[in-house]
Design an enzyme around this catalytic site. Structure first.
Site, PDB file in Angstrom:
ATOM      1  N   GLY A 261       0.959  -1.242   0.078  1.00 36.78           N
ATOM      2  CA  GLY A 261       0.186   0.129  -0.023  1.00 36.78           C
ATOM      3  C   GLY A 261       1.163   1.209  -0.011  1.00 36.78           C
ATOM      4  O   GLY A 261       1.978   1.021  -0.551  1.00 36.78           O
ATOM      5  N   CYS A 264       3.113   5.533  -2.922  1.00 34.48           N
ATOM      6  CA  CYS A 264       3.762   5.502  -4.018  1.00 34.48           C
ATOM      7  C   CYS A 264       3.300   4.119  -4.961  1.00 34.48           C
ATOM      8  O   CYS A 264       2.996   4.225  -6.267  1.00 34.48           O
ATOM      9  CB  CYS A 264       5.166   5.278  -3.771  1.00 34.48           C
ATOM     10  SG  CYS A 264       5.736   6.904  -3.344  1.00 34.48           S
TER      11      CYS A 264
HETATM   12  C1  UDX Z   1       8.246   3.335  -1.593  1.00 26.02           C
HETATM   13  C2  UDX Z   1       9.657   3.159  -2.132  1.00 26.02           C
HETATM   14  O1  UDX Z   1      10.460   1.865  -1.446  1.00 26.02           O
HETATM   15  C3  UDX Z   1      10.355   4.328  -2.192  1.00 26.02           C
HETATM   16  O2  UDX Z   1      11.825   4.189  -2.775  1.00 26.02           O
HETATM   17  C4  UDX Z   1       9.700   5.450  -3.099  1.00 26.02           C
HETATM   18  O3  UDX Z   1      10.297   6.507  -3.394  1.00 26.02           O
HETATM   19  C5  UDX Z   1       8.060   5.362  -2.205  1.00 26.02           C
HETATM   20  O4  UDX Z   1       7.793   4.316  -2.375  1.00 26.02           O
HETATM   21  P1  UDX Z   1       7.170   3.208   0.591  1.00 26.02           P
HETATM   22  O5  UDX Z   1       5.775   3.522  -0.121  1.00 26.02           O
HETATM   23  O6  UDX Z   1       7.570   4.486   1.974  1.00 26.02           O
HETATM   24  O7  UDX Z   1       8.482   3.446  -0.271  1.00 26.02           O
HETATM   25  O8  UDX Z   1       7.412   2.152   1.633  1.00 26.02           O
HETATM   26  P2  UDX Z   1       8.209   0.831   1.475  1.00 26.02           P
HETATM   27  O9  UDX Z   1       8.773   0.481   2.641  1.00 26.02           O
HETATM   28  O10 UDX Z   1       8.654   0.621   0.066  1.00 26.02           O
HETATM   29  O11 UDX Z   1       6.675  -0.252   1.288  1.00 26.02           O
HETATM   30  C6  UDX Z   1       5.818  -0.264   0.453  1.00 26.02           C
HETATM   31  C7  UDX Z   1       4.692  -1.210   0.594  1.00 26.02           C
HETATM   32  O12 UDX Z   1       5.122  -2.447   0.189  1.00 26.02           O
HETATM   33  C8  UDX Z   1       4.160  -1.257   2.194  1.00 26.02           C
HETATM   34  O13 UDX Z   1       3.017  -1.454   2.208  1.00 26.02           O
HETATM   35  C9  UDX Z   1       4.990  -2.464   2.711  1.00 26.02           C
HETATM   36  O14 UDX Z   1       4.463  -3.074   3.721  1.00 26.02           O
HETATM   37  C10 UDX Z   1       5.109  -3.484   1.480  1.00 26.02           C
HETATM   38  N1  UDX Z   1       6.073  -4.315   1.359  1.00 26.02           N
HETATM   39  C11 UDX Z   1       7.270  -4.050   1.394  1.00 26.02           C
HETATM   40  C12 UDX Z   1       5.769  -5.868   1.570  1.00 26.02           C
HETATM   41  O15 UDX Z   1       4.563  -6.293   1.687  1.00 26.02           O
HETATM   42  N2  UDX Z   1       6.941  -6.806   1.229  1.00 26.02           N
HETATM   43  C13 UDX Z   1       7.938  -6.245   1.269  1.00 26.02           C
HETATM   44  O16 UDX Z   1       8.860  -7.065   1.246  1.00 26.02           O
HETATM   45  C14 UDX Z   1       8.362  -4.897   1.150  1.00 26.02           C
END
Ligand code: UDX
Length: 436
Positions: A261, A264
């Site tokens: 979610g 981004c």
């Molecule tokens: C992301 C990108 O990582 C960042 O580089 C970009 O510029 C903005 O979007 P962000 O949305 O803050 O950052 O969070 P991120 O840590 O990337 O996680 C995004 C989503 O993926 C979260 O909902 C997280 O729970 C989910 N996620 C992440 C997973 O379900 N599994 C994973 O292994 C990693």
């Protein structure tokens, strides 16, 4: 360097504050007078670890200012960064809504004085920087400027560290003069040998979308693998670890969960699909990742329902964590916003806890939810606990205590924080994602 940041949302505020921490003079401009007043007093409107300190310190040392006045801020700047919001368009068709960008450009272009680099920092479709250049020329034909694209890769909750120690900085430029200014701005990162990737403008614009789409694909891939692991009795965590040890694959972004979610991935994957379509192509891999992600959230509802005996009507569910990830109060596209309404609709009662996100959550979630200030209170008299966001404070819960106050000891761990064997030993009926 004198830097003007247009927009004090998440990206603008973190970037502006961090540039001032580098030693540059930064003026952040926003239209919302109350926000500007609060920021000047050191009150930061979002929860981001470390940000408040950097803001207060640099305001005190007079390197960071906040204003609603564009004219002075823009006239003196070496670089104007555009960091206003680019939400999905209101038409709901996946296009990024560039209204705020163009509005900002129309307003500030008239104030440009001397040579200025105009940098798009917000995530924008390919071609936006050139559109910005066209608009500036239209409004102020005498302006001496170049446009550049400098996408951000900040993860919420880790944004300061991501800014100060990035894997790379991408600079999309067409003139040496603009490149020199951007290199000066990022000089402190040169000193710690951060790769600075210089590309053309369109390439830089596309890099941001490609990075986020690739990460979204990785997550959806492991979520699909998690489903087959459950079906055959395999362990998705062990599988992810083993495939991730192959350096060509890498272990990050392979954690199965309730689906991605945030501000981004959901928005950028849709926008990238539209960019492909506009050019007569289809982004089939990204499309599949988006579809799998939507299905994953629905699967989580079924997982919870099955765990509590196939019917949630009249059952009390304790939910731990509401934000889309830990260390943020951001609720945008959080899995909780699809999973919880579905449970409520079928008659479940929900008691929820989140360390930072309750105020935001109340804006996004149905009003029937009861919010409590302590995770243990949430679990009292609950028929099941659902761990939805992996905040650190949920990693070492007193599980015996929780179990003793619940009606039935059912623990649905959508982030695989706990180990199935240990949970079973304590006496929980435990359900994870991709392992049992
Ligand atoms: C992301 C990108 O990582 C960042 O580089 C970009 O510029 C903005 O979007 P962000 O949305 O803050 O950052 O969070 P991120 O840590 O990337 O996680 C995004 C989503 O993926 C979260 O909902 C997280 O729970 C989910 N996620 C992440 C997973 O379900 N599994 C994973 O292994 C990693």
């Amino acid at each position: 360097m004198k830097i003007t940041m247009i927009g004090t949302g998440y990206v603008g505020l973190v970037t502006g504050a961090c540039f001032s921490e580098f030693g540059h003079n930064v003026i952040c401009v926003d239209k919302i007078a109350e926000k500007i007043k609060n920021l000047t007093d050191g009150i930061v409107p979002i929860y981001e670890p470390g940000l408040e300190n950097i803001v207060s310190k640099n305001v005190l040392e007079k390197r960071l200012k906040f204003t609603t006045e564009l004219s002075e801020a823009v006239a003196s700047a070496d670089a104007v960064f555009i960091a206003v919001g680019t939400p999905s368009s209101r038409r709901g068709d996946g296009y990024a809504d560039l209204t705020y960008i163009y509005e900002a450009v129309r307003e500030f272009a008239q104030y440009l004085e001397g040579y200025t680099v105009i940098v798009t920092k917000s995530t924008v479709p390919v071609g936006t920087a050139r559109q910005v250049a066209r608009l500036v020329k239209e409004v102020n034909p005498d302006a001496d400027f170049d446009v550049a694209s400098n996408p951000e890769f900040l993860r919420e909750g880790a944004a300061i560290n991501d800014f100060m120690r990035p894997d790379r900085v991408v600079i999309g430029v067409e003139s040496d003069k603009a490149a020199q200014i951007l290199k000066k701005i990022y000089n402190p990162l040169y000193l710690i040998e951060t790769p600075i990737v210089k590309t053309g403008i369109e390439t830089a614009e596309l890099i941001k979308y490609a990075s986020n789409a690739f990460l979204a694909v990785k997550i959806s891939f492991i979520n699909e693998m998690a489903a087959i692991c459950e079906a055959v009795g395999a362990d998705a965590i062990a599988l992810a670890k083993a495939i991730g040890l192959d350096k060509r694959i890498g272990g990050k972004f392979l954690h199965p969960g309730p689906g991605y979610g945030g501000s981004c991935f959901p928005k950028d994957t849709l926008a990238l699909m539209r960019i492909f379509q506009e050019h007569g192509h289809s982004a089939r891999i990204v499309e599949a990742a988006v579809e799998v992600n939507a299905a994953q959230k629905a699967k989580m509802v079924k997982k919870i329902r099955d765990a509590i005996g196939g019917n949630e009507a009249g059952k009390t569910i304790a939910v731990l964590g509401l934000t889309f990830k830990p260390e943020t109060d951001d609720m945008r596209d959080a899995p909780s916003t699809t999973i919880l309404p579905a449970l409520l609709e079928k008659g479940a009662r929900i008691k929820a806890h989140d360390p930072q996100g309750v105020k935001e959550a109340a804006k996004y979630l149905p009003s029937e939810i009861t919010y409590v200030e302590d995770p243990y209170i949430a679990c009292e008299n609950a028929d099941a606990v659902v761990l939805l966001t992996e905040w650190n404070q949920y990693r070492a819960l007193d599980l015996q205590k929780i179990k003793s106050t619940m009606i039935s000891p059912i623990f649905v761990d959508l982030r695989n924080v706990y180990h199935p064997k240990q949970m079973k030993e304590i006496g929980f009926t435990y359900v994870g994602v991709g392992r049992s």
